[in-house]
Design a protein around this motif. Structure first.
Motif, PDB file in Angstrom:
ATOM      1  N   LYS A  80     -12.318 -31.361  49.121  1.00 10.57           N
ATOM      2  CA  LYS A  80     -11.503 -31.816  50.252  1.00 10.57           C
ATOM      3  C   LYS A  80     -10.881 -33.145  49.877  1.00 10.57           C
ATOM      4  O   LYS A  80     -11.380 -33.857  49.011  1.00 10.57           O
ATOM      5  N   GLU A 124     -10.015 -35.779  54.646  1.00 11.96           N
ATOM      6  CA  GLU A 124     -10.744 -34.651  55.255  1.00 11.96           C
ATOM      7  C   GLU A 124     -12.240 -34.937  55.310  1.00 11.96           C
ATOM      8  O   GLU A 124     -12.889 -34.633  56.313  1.00 11.96           O
ATOM      9  N   GLU A 172     -12.786 -37.552  58.069  1.00 11.11           N
ATOM     10  CA  GLU A 172     -12.601 -36.948  59.398  1.00 11.11           C
ATOM     11  C   GLU A 172     -13.810 -36.113  59.794  1.00 11.11           C
ATOM     12  O   GLU A 172     -14.243 -36.109  60.940  1.00 11.11           O
ATOM     13  N   GLU A 173     -14.388 -35.415  58.835  1.00  7.80           N
ATOM     14  CA  GLU A 173     -15.562 -34.572  59.074  1.00  7.80           C
ATOM     15  C   GLU A 173     -16.757 -35.422  59.545  1.00  7.80           C
ATOM     16  O   GLU A 173     -17.589 -34.954  60.305  1.00  7.80           O
TER      17      GLU A 173
END
Length: 60
Positions: A50, A54, A57-58
């Motif tokens: 990722k 990403e 954000e996760e």
């Protein structure tokens, strides 16, 4: 890049698992032949790939 293909015994897992939990792709990775190769190898080894954004954000 040999490290991507290494396996390790993780607690609670009965078989050797990928040494790394994931690969973080830096901005502009698409223009780097080495980064594209590293991503392909990681994916072939079952390692999630990722972008840094990403992954961050996760975690939110």
């Amino acid at each position: 890049m040999n490290e991507l293909t290494e396996r390790t015994q993780k607690p609670g897992i009965r078989y050797p698992a990928p040494y790394y939990d994931g690969l973080a792709l830096l901005p502009g990775w698409e223009q780097s032949e080495g980064a594209r190769l590293e991503k392909a190898v990681a994916e072939a080894c079952g390692i999630p790939c990722k972008t840094v954004d990403e992954w961050l954000e996760e975690e939110r």
